[in-house]
Design an enzyme around this catalytic site. Structure first.
Site, PDB file in Angstrom:
ATOM      1  N   ASN A  49       1.354  -1.544  -0.002  1.00 58.46           N
ATOM      2  CA  ASN A  49      -0.223   0.229  -0.317  1.00 58.46           C
ATOM      3  C   ASN A  49       0.924   1.478   0.068  1.00 58.46           C
ATOM      4  OD1 ASN A  49       0.419  -0.187   3.161  1.00 58.46           O
ATOM      5  ND2 ASN A  49      -1.353   1.382   2.713  1.00 58.46           N
ATOM      6  N   HIS A  92       5.096   6.022  -6.332  1.00 59.60           N
ATOM      7  CA  HIS A  92       5.259   4.984  -6.064  1.00 59.60           C
ATOM      8  C   HIS A  92       7.007   5.111  -5.601  1.00 59.60           C
ATOM      9  CE1 HIS A  92       1.560   3.644  -7.257  1.00 59.60           C
ATOM     10  NE2 HIS A  92       2.006   4.265  -7.851  1.00 59.60           N
TER      11      HIS A  92
END
Length: 181
Positions: free
Chosen positions: A33, A44
């Site tokens: 996550n 990310h």
């Protein structure tokens, strides 16, 4: 690197981090996550101690070390990124088993739709819970989603002391070779 206050990081918990995906990828990497730094930046694996980007390069997936802000370049290499659970948190242990299971269900739908050659889940514990496979180990799995093979990789978080960047890169390289074949 942009510095964030703790209040700014906490406020980022509600932000969704867009996937970096396209149909027919060689490998779709799947994090557990988003961390708070990832949510704050929208990139990310953005936390400085995370080893995803260096390991991706060391393993030969990318010709140079990419910065999180360059994540869009992954698509040109046939690579993408998504997460099991969309909710940002400071630590993965803040997630519930139900979030993992629901994330696994949504991930299967995404994989069927996008049809990457390989799904690479970074984190064996997340994979075990999301896919109800208590015996999974790092490496290729027997599970196939549609026509997509599954590989479990070590979690690149700096908190994962069981794996060094070098040993992680070896495992990522095993996947790279399989994905090229």
């Amino acid at each position: 690197m942009t510095r964030f206050t703790q209040a700014e990081l906490e406020a980022a918990r509600d932000r969704l981090v867009p996937d970096v995906v396209a149909g027919g990828l060689r490998v779709l990497f799947c994090g557990i996550n988003p961390g708070l730094m990832t949510a704050a930046t929208g990139h990310h694996f953005a936390r400085p101690g995370n080893r995803f980007w260096p390991v991706l390069h060391l393993s030969g997936f990318t010709p140079r070390l990419l910065k999180p802000a360059e994540q869009g370049e992954l698509l040109s290499y046939g690579l993408g990124i998504t997460n099991v659970v969309a909710r940002a948190s400071a630590r993965a242990d803040e997630l519930t088993a139900e979030e993992y299971r629901e994330g696994g269900r949504l991930l299967r739908e995404k994989v069927v739709r996008l049809a990457p050659r390989w799904l690479a889940v970074v984190g064996v514990t997340a994979y075990r819970v999301a896919f109800d496979d208590r015996t999974a180990r790092v490496g290729p799995q027997e599970r196939v989603i549609g026509g997509t093979r599954v590989w479990v990789l070590p979690n690149p978080s700096g908190l994962n002391a069981h794996w060094t960047a070098a040993t992680m890169a070896e495992e990522f390289a095993r996947l790279r070779v399989a994905a090229e074949g």
